[in-house]
Scaffold this motif. Sequence first.
Motif, mmCIF file in Angstrom:
data_model
loop_
_atom_site.group_PDB
_atom_site.id
_atom_site.type_symbol
_atom_site.label_atom_id
_atom_site.label_comp_id
_atom_site.label_asym_id
_atom_site.label_seq_id
_atom_site.Cartn_x
_atom_site.Cartn_y
_atom_site.Cartn_z
ATOM 1 N N GLU A 156 -5.290 4.070 -0.919
ATOM 2 C CA GLU A 156 -5.344 2.620 -1.078
ATOM 3 C C GLU A 156 -5.806 1.914 0.190
ATOM 4 O O GLU A 156 -6.160 0.733 0.143
ATOM 5 N N LEU A 188 -11.999 -6.975 -6.844
ATOM 6 C CA LEU A 188 -11.836 -6.470 -8.207
ATOM 7 C C LEU A 188 -10.808 -7.287 -8.986
ATOM 8 O O LEU A 188 -10.938 -7.451 -10.209
ATOM 9 N N GLN A 189 -9.802 -7.815 -8.295
ATOM 10 C CA GLN A 189 -8.847 -8.691 -8.984
ATOM 11 C C GLN A 189 -9.535 -9.961 -9.472
ATOM 12 O O GLN A 189 -9.273 -10.436 -10.584
ATOM 13 N N GLU A 239 -9.123 0.610 -0.235
ATOM 14 C CA GLU A 239 -9.169 -0.528 -1.151
ATOM 15 C C GLU A 239 -8.865 -1.835 -0.432
ATOM 16 O O GLU A 239 -9.288 -2.911 -0.868
ATOM 17 N N TYR A 240 -8.128 -1.756 0.658
ATOM 18 C CA TYR A 240 -7.782 -2.951 1.425
ATOM 19 C C TYR A 240 -8.604 -3.066 2.708
ATOM 20 O O TYR A 240 -8.346 -3.918 3.543
ATOM 21 N N ARG A 289 0.862 -1.181 0.000
ATOM 22 C CA ARG A 289 0.000 0.000 0.000
ATOM 23 C C ARG A 289 0.902 1.236 0.000
ATOM 24 O O ARG A 289 1.612 1.494 0.972
ATOM 25 N N THR A 311 -11.895 -7.624 0.799
ATOM 26 C CA THR A 311 -11.527 -6.234 0.505
ATOM 27 C C THR A 311 -11.905 -5.892 -0.935
ATOM 28 O O THR A 311 -11.935 -6.783 -1.801
ATOM 29 N N PRO A 312 -12.166 -4.614 -1.229
ATOM 30 C CA PRO A 312 -12.486 -4.223 -2.605
ATOM 31 C C PRO A 312 -11.379 -4.585 -3.593
ATOM 32 O O PRO A 312 -11.668 -5.003 -4.724
ATOM 33 N N ARG A 313 -10.114 -4.443 -3.192
ATOM 34 C CA ARG A 313 -9.012 -4.726 -4.113
ATOM 35 C C ARG A 313 -9.004 -6.200 -4.529
ATOM 36 O O ARG A 313 -8.912 -6.509 -5.722
ATOM 37 N N LYS A 314 -9.125 -7.109 -3.581
ATOM 38 C CA LYS A 314 -9.113 -8.533 -3.914
ATOM 39 C C LYS A 314 -10.337 -8.917 -4.740
ATOM 40 O O LYS A 314 -10.243 -9.748 -5.650
ATOM 41 N N THR A 338 -11.695 -9.088 -12.500
ATOM 42 C CA THR A 338 -10.873 -8.924 -13.700
ATOM 43 C C THR A 338 -10.570 -10.263 -14.353
ATOM 44 O O THR A 338 -10.588 -10.395 -15.584
#
Length: 484
Positions: free
Chosen positions: A255, A313-314, A258-259, A250, A308-311, A317
């Motif tokens: 960010e 969205l990964q 995002e986590y 981070r 988490t939003p980041r994981k 994708t």
Amino acid sequence: MTTAAPSTAAPAEKGLARVAQVMARWTEKWFPDAYVFALGGVVIVALAALLNGSSPQAVVDSFGNGFWDLTAFTLQMAMVVLTGYTVATSPPVARLIARLALVPQTAATAVSFVAFLSMSVSFLNWGLSLVFGGLLARAIARRQDMRVDYRALGAAAFMGLGAVWALGLSSSAAQLQATTASIPPALLQVTGVLDFGKTIFTWQSLLTCAILIVLTTLIAHFSAPRGLAIRTAQDLDVDLNDAPEPAAKRERPGEWLEYSRILPALLGLLTVGWLISQFVSKPFLSVISSLNGYLLVFLMLGLVLHGTPRKFLQAVTKAVPATAGILVQFPLYAAMAAILTKAEGANGMTISSHLAEFFTSIGSGGGFAVIIAIYTAILGIFVPSGGGKWLVEAPYVMQSATDVQMNLGWTVQIYNVAEALPNLINPFFMLPLLAVLKLRARDLVGFTFLQFTIHLPIVLLLVWLLGMTFTFEPPVIPAEAPAP
């Protein structure tokens, strides 16, 4: 524990498996992408309309005006795949898969275990079933205490799509028929709205699903290679490393959100509150038959499980490429349906009307059910899309069912159980699974073709016998239904 040394050369396949391998090689060489079939289908339907006496203007108007009729349904079907993928790849599900992989104690049991779980999960979400089954197959293949045929494991992981997916909650045809906004106006005037109580949750449909699950599991068990015939993932040079990507550092204050686990948790609470409100204020079947509600729950479940939003969205994708075929093919199916139902010939009849007359001429009862099932299975080889193909078939099939007074809910289920059969031959829906397994279609088709040869007569017998237990119910057209 000492294990047998792997065979240095693959033994020659025999019987049905050998026929299936030949068919798989022919398919891979000569079958174009499913999108090409969709393009060709539009051209064929347009030419048929012209031969039926429709004017060129009527054909092109139907094509253009109907092209985007299924925009909402297209997005919904893409979301079925996306939500299933994100849930299946979440850390809690990965831990569950790791534990489940330790359950079977023999190679044959491992194959039948994967088949059973794949079909069970498919009843909830076919997109989830594909990824879940593939990851479970890989986890079992990593075990050092047991040699299991990786091809048979992969084919077993596909059984959710090859046997019962369309009899479950994510059935494209059943979901569409239960959602007023998703049904094209012309079809809505024929069928009305059919909730899951008339399709998925009839005892006849549930019995069919149970029979196919038991049958498929037994076939998977007894057809699993043994001894020197086993080809492991190592024999096939498949990398089984599924280690998660290292967490990124981070670097910016923005960010941290995002986590953060706070936002997903709050969205999860909102979803639970909404779901409780729906069950309190509406009938149970109307809630679970709501496609939008179904997708909302699975999408938020994926968000919460990833944490988490980041994981999340990964994971999204990685899931998006699997939706490409749906996004570009469904508009073509909508155009085909529009030409079939709206481009009138010189005698005032459309192609759909002529097809309805043909199927009506077969008569009612078991003969009608069997012919519809065979027709659906054959067409599915060339149009591998449960939802898109239903929109092409439904206008004339459901009109024919009304004419011969076949129960409309069971007609949907005849389509559903027969629609899964061509998935055992055409490798189109194997693609997301093959990406997980790192195999080719020809590695699996030998096993899925064997399932097809046994499923086909059983399915035809079931649609005939169980169809006789239904009575015809006239469709109830919603008062707010738009004119076709």
